[in-house]
Design an enzyme around this catalytic site. Structure first.
Site, PDB file in Angstrom:
ATOM      1  N   GLU A 357       0.901  -1.198   0.180  1.00  0.00           N
ATOM      2  CA  GLU A 357      -0.151  -0.021  -0.111  1.00  0.00           C
ATOM      3  C   GLU A 357       0.866   1.225  -0.022  1.00  0.00           C
ATOM      4  O   GLU A 357       0.572   2.397  -0.588  1.00  0.00           O
ATOM      5  CB  GLU A 357      -0.951   0.015   1.227  1.00  0.00           C
ATOM      6  CG  GLU A 357      -2.156   0.920   0.946  1.00  0.00           C
ATOM      7  CD  GLU A 357      -2.993   0.829   2.279  1.00  0.00           C
ATOM      8  OE1 GLU A 357      -2.894   1.380   3.137  1.00  0.00           O
ATOM      9  OE2 GLU A 357      -4.215   0.365   1.854  1.00  0.00           O
ATOM     10  N   HIS A 388       5.947 -26.711   3.306  1.00  0.00           N
ATOM     11  CA  HIS A 388       5.237 -27.626   2.829  1.00  0.00           C
ATOM     12  C   HIS A 388       4.061 -27.320   2.071  1.00  0.00           C
ATOM     13  O   HIS A 388       2.849 -27.805   1.627  1.00  0.00           O
ATOM     14  CB  HIS A 388       4.508 -28.366   3.981  1.00  0.00           C
ATOM     15  CG  HIS A 388       5.624 -29.187   4.958  1.00  0.00           C
ATOM     16  ND1 HIS A 388       6.289 -30.159   4.712  1.00  0.00           N
ATOM     17  CD2 HIS A 388       6.076 -28.712   5.988  1.00  0.00           C
ATOM     18  CE1 HIS A 388       7.158 -30.797   5.601  1.00  0.00           C
ATOM     19  NE2 HIS A 388       7.190 -29.690   6.429  1.00  0.00           N
ATOM     20  N   LYS A 507     -13.872   1.852  -3.733  1.00  0.00           N
ATOM     21  CA  LYS A 507     -14.924   1.932  -2.689  1.00  0.00           C
ATOM     22  C   LYS A 507     -15.959   2.755  -3.352  1.00  0.00           C
ATOM     23  O   LYS A 507     -17.332   2.564  -2.990  1.00  0.00           O
ATOM     24  CB  LYS A 507     -14.226   2.877  -1.296  1.00  0.00           C
ATOM     25  CG  LYS A 507     -13.108   2.399  -0.607  1.00  0.00           C
ATOM     26  CD  LYS A 507     -12.729   3.159   0.399  1.00  0.00           C
ATOM     27  CE  LYS A 507     -11.478   2.737   1.040  1.00  0.00           C
ATOM     28  NZ  LYS A 507     -10.802   3.590   2.032  1.00  0.00           N
TER      29      LYS A 507
HETATM   30  O1  LIG Z   1      -8.837   3.508   9.747  1.00  0.00           O
HETATM   31  P1  LIG Z   1      -9.450   3.643   8.423  1.00  0.00           P
HETATM   32  O2  LIG Z   1      -9.523   5.174   8.363  1.00  0.00           O
HETATM   33  O3  LIG Z   1     -10.658   3.087   8.907  1.00  0.00           O
HETATM   34  O4  LIG Z   1      -8.787   3.002   7.280  1.00  0.00           O
HETATM   35  C1  LIG Z   1      -8.807   1.641   7.330  1.00  0.00           C
HETATM   36  C2  LIG Z   1      -7.492   1.323   6.105  1.00  0.00           C
HETATM   37  O5  LIG Z   1      -8.265   1.584   4.956  1.00  0.00           O
HETATM   38  C3  LIG Z   1      -7.347   2.133   3.961  1.00  0.00           C
HETATM   39  O6  LIG Z   1      -7.617   3.492   3.894  1.00  0.00           O
HETATM   40  C4  LIG Z   1      -7.413   1.455   2.893  1.00  0.00           C
HETATM   41  O7  LIG Z   1      -8.816   1.502   2.406  1.00  0.00           O
HETATM   42  C5  LIG Z   1      -6.060   1.912   4.800  1.00  0.00           C
HETATM   43  O8  LIG Z   1      -4.715   2.699   4.401  1.00  0.00           O
HETATM   44  C6  LIG Z   1      -6.332   1.789   6.049  1.00  0.00           C
HETATM   45  O9  LIG Z   1      -5.399   1.419   6.837  1.00  0.00           O
END
Ligand SMILES: O=P(O)(O)OC[C@H]1O[C@](O)(CO)[C@@H](O)[C@@H]1O
Length: 545
Positions: A357, A388, A507
Site C-alpha cells: 500500500e 510444505h 470504494k
Molecule cells: O482506519 P480507517 O480510516 O478505517 O482505514 C482503514 C484502512 O483503509 C485504508 O484507507 C485503505 O482502504 C488503509 O490505508 C487503512 O489502514
C-alpha cells in the site's frame, strides 16, 4: 530526468551486467568472509545479507545511488515533520509516537511530544480501568471480552502485535480476551457474537477516518446486537460498550461514540503506521501498558539507529537498497516473508499492507509516470508451514524470488528441553532453506548426476534477520526497521509512500453497485457485472419461491 536515467542508476545497471549472472555459490566460494562482510546489527536485530547476490562494490554503488537521491536529508525530513506526504500535504510522524516524552518536537507552534504523551497516558488510564474491572457493562458486569473492530492499518498491526507478544501477558490481565474483527462480510463477528456475553463485552471501533464502510458495517451490527440483548437505547449502550479511536472525532461523535469514550490521534499518522498511537490500545489491553511502552522503546531504538548511523551500516537503509538491487537491477519481482516463529504469523499480512500500500505506485512525487519497477508482490507464511506449501516453487519454479527469513536466536529459555529442541529444529530448517536456496544442490557432492527434476538451481537471494529474542523491544525494532526500509525505497523511486489513492475508486464503485442489487435498472455497468448481479438475484428469487 527520472532516477533510472541518473548516473548512479546507470552505474548499477552496468555493474549488474558484470555481477548479475554470478551464482551465489561462486560468490561464497570466492570469499569465505561473506558473513562478516555483509552482516550488520542494531537494536536487537542482526541482518545477514551475505546470501544476497551482492559484492562490496554493489553496496558502494547502492550507497552512491542513495546519496544521489539525498537519502540522508530525506531521513531528516521524515523525523522533523516536513511534509513528506506531498499529495495530502502533511508530515508522516509515526516516529514521533515512539519518541520519549523529554524530547520535544515542534510542529508549527505546538510541541507535539506533549500531546502525544497525554494521549498515551489517557489510553493507559482506560486500559487500567478495563483491567481492574472499573469499566462496567450495562448490567454492571466487568469487561471480559474486548473486540477491536477495524481494518487494514486499524487491525493488522494490533492483531500482529497481540499474537507476537502473547506470552508477555501477565496472569493479572489474562481474564480479558482480545478479539479482532475486520472483514465486512461479518464472518468473524458472527462467530464471536454467537459465543460471548453482551453485558461483559466492550467494542473498540478503530478507524482513522471513521468512515470506512467495513468497520462501520461491523460496528452497526455489534451495536444492534447489544441493543437487542439489553433492551436499552443505543446511546446508553455506546456509553458502556464502545470506545472510538480515530483522527476524525466529529465523525465518531456523529456515529454515537460519546466524547469521553474517544481516543484521538493525528492526520499525520498514516493508517498502516498507526499501531504506535492509540490504535494500539488492543495491544496494551492484551499485553499490558508496560509492554506497549517497551514496544515503543524498541521502535525508538531502531529510529535512532536509522537517523544517526551512516548508510554503510544502517540496517533499514541496507535492507531497502538491497531490495532496490533485486527489483530494479536483477529483475526480481516477488518477495516472500518467512518467519520461523509462529508468534510472527501475522507479520506477512502486516508487511503486505505496509509495503504494497505504501510503494505500489507508478507516479513520481512530481506527478510524472515512469518506467522502472517499484514494490514487488509480497506474500508469506510461517516458514515451517510454507516449506510444505510453496517452497517447491522457490526451489524449482521458474520465478526468481527474494526471501526474508526471520527468527529469534533464543526461545523457550524458561521452558523444558523439548521445546528448546523444537526451536533448534526450527532454526536448523530456517538455515537449511536459505542455504539451499542460495547454493542449490552444490551443497551435495554428486548432484550433477541427478535427473533434472531432482536438481536445485539455487541462486535465490535471501536476507536472514535474527532477533536476539522475541520481546516487546525487539518486536518494535523489527517493525520500525521495515517501516524505514519502505521509506528508503520510496526515496529512491521518488514516490510518496504515505498516500493510497489506489484504494479509493474501488470504494466508490462498490457504493454505486449496491443500488444495482435492489434496482436492476440502475446505471449501466458492463456485461460481466450485470450478468453476475442477475445470477445472484435469480438465486434469491429461487430461494424465496
Ligand atoms: O482506519 P480507517 O480510516 O478505517 O482505514 C482503514 C484502512 O483503509 C485504508 O484507507 C485503505 O482502504 C488503509 O490505508 C487503512 O489502514
Amino acid at each position: 530526468m527520472t532516477v533510472d536515467q541518473s548516473p548512479a542508476w546507470t552505474a548499477l545497471n552496468k555493474h549488474a551486467e558484470e555481477l548479475g549472472n554470478k551464482h551465489l555459490k561462486d560468490l561464497f566460494a570466492e570469499d569465505d568472509q561473506r558473513f562478516d562482510r555483509f552482516s550488520f546489527s542494531a537494536a536487537h536485530c542482526l541482518a545477514d545479507f551475505s546470501k544476497q547476490r551482492i559484492s562490496s562494490n554493489t553496496l558502494e554503488k547502492l550507497i552512491q545511488l542513495a546519496e544521489q537521491q539525498r537519502l540522508p536529508e530525506k531521513i531528516e525530513a521524515l523525523f522533523t515533520g516536513e511534509h513528506v506526504n506531498t499529495s495530502e500535504d502533511r508530515p508522516a510522524l509515526h516516529t514521533a509516537l515512539r519518541q520519549p516524552k523529554e524530547i520535544p518536537l515542534r510542529l508549527g507552534e505546538a510541541d507535539i511530544s506533549q500531546e502525544i504523551h497525554s494521549s498515551l497516558e489517557r489510553m493507559e488510564t482506560l486500559v487500567e480501568q478495563i483491567h481492574n474491572g472499573q469499566w462496567r457493562g450495562y448490567d454492571g458486569s466487568p469487561i471480559t471480552n474486548v473486540i477491536n473492530i477495524g481494518v487494514g492499518g486499524s487491525d493488522l498491526g494490533p492483531l500482529m502485535a497481540c499474537r507476537a507478544l502473547n506470552m508477555f501477558t501477565s496472569a493479572e490481565i489474562r481474564h480479558i480476551e482480545v478479539h479482532f474483527v475486520s472483514s465486512m462480510d461479518g464472518s468473524q463477528l458472527a462467530r464471536l457474537l454467537n459465543k460471548i456475553d453482551p453485558a461483559s463485552t466492550l467494542f473498540i471501533v478503530s478507524s482513522k477516518s471513521f468512515s470506512t464502510i467495513d468497520t462501520l458495517a461491523n460496528s452497526n451490527t455489534a451495536r444492534e446486537w447489544l441493543v437487542n440483548a439489553s433492551g436499552l437505547s443505543s446511546e446508553l449502550i455506546s456509553q458502556h460498550h464502545f470506545i472510538g479511536i480515530t483522527a476524525s472525532p466529529t465523525k465518531a461523535s456523529e456515529w454515537g461514540i460519546p466524547e469521553k469514550n474517544q481516543l484521538h490521534f493525528w492526520d499525520w499518522t498514516g493508517g498502516r503506521y498507526s499501531m504506535w498511537s492509540a490504535i494500539g490500545m488492543a495491544i496494551a489491553l492484551h499485553t499490558g501498558n508496560d509492554n506497549f511502552r517497551k514496544m515503543l522503546a524498541g521502535a525508538h531504538e531502531m529510529d535512532s539507529h536509522f537517523r544517526h548511523t551512516p548508510l554503510t551500516e544502517n540496517l533499514p537503509a541496507l535492507l531497502g537498497m538491497i531490495g532496490i538491487w533485486n527489483i530494479n537491477f536483477l529483475d526480481i519481482h516477488a518477495h516472500a516473508i518467512l518467519p520461523y516463529d509462529g508468534r510472527l504469523q501475522h507479520l506477512p499480512a502486516y508487511l503486505e499492507q505496509l509495503e504494497m500500500e505504501s510503494n505500489g505506485k507508478s507516479v513520481t512525487l512530481n506527478g510524472d509516470k515512469f518506467d522502472y519497477s517499484t514494490c514487488p508482490i509480497l506474500w508469506g507464511e510461517v516458514g515451517p508451514n510454507a516449506q510444505h506449501a510453496f517452497y517447491q516453487l522457490l526451489h524449482q519454479g521458474t520465478e526468481s524470488v527474494m526471501c526474508d527469513f526471520i527468527a529469534p536466536a533464543l526461545r523457550y529459555q524458561e521452558y523444558g528441553e523439548e521445546l528448546q529442541a523444537q526451536h533448534q529444529l526450527t532454526l536448523a530448517n530456517c538455515l537449511a532453506q536459505s542455504r539451499l536456496l542460495a547454493l542449490g544442490d552444490s551443497v551435495l557432492d554428486n548432484a550433477d548426476n541427478a535427473p533434472l527434476h531432482k536438481r536445485y538451481r539455487g541462486n535465490q537471494p535471501s536476507t536472514t534477520i535474527i532477533l536476539d529474542e522475541l520481546t516487546p523491544e525487539s518486536f518494535g525494532a523489527l517493525i520500525a526497521m521495515y517501516e524505514h526500509k519502505v521509506y528508503v525505497q520510496s526515496v529512491i523511486w521518488e514516490i510518496n509512500p504515505f498516500d493510497q489513492w489506489g484504494v479509493e475508486l474501488g470504494k466508490q464503485v462498490a457504493t454505486s453497485l449496491l443500488d444495482q442489487f435492489t434496482d436492476p435498472v440502475a446505471a449501466k455497468t458492463d456485461s460481466s457485472t450485470e450478468g453476475l448481479i442477475r445470477f445472484v438475484q435469480q438465486q434469491r428469487r429461487e430461494v424465496k419461491s
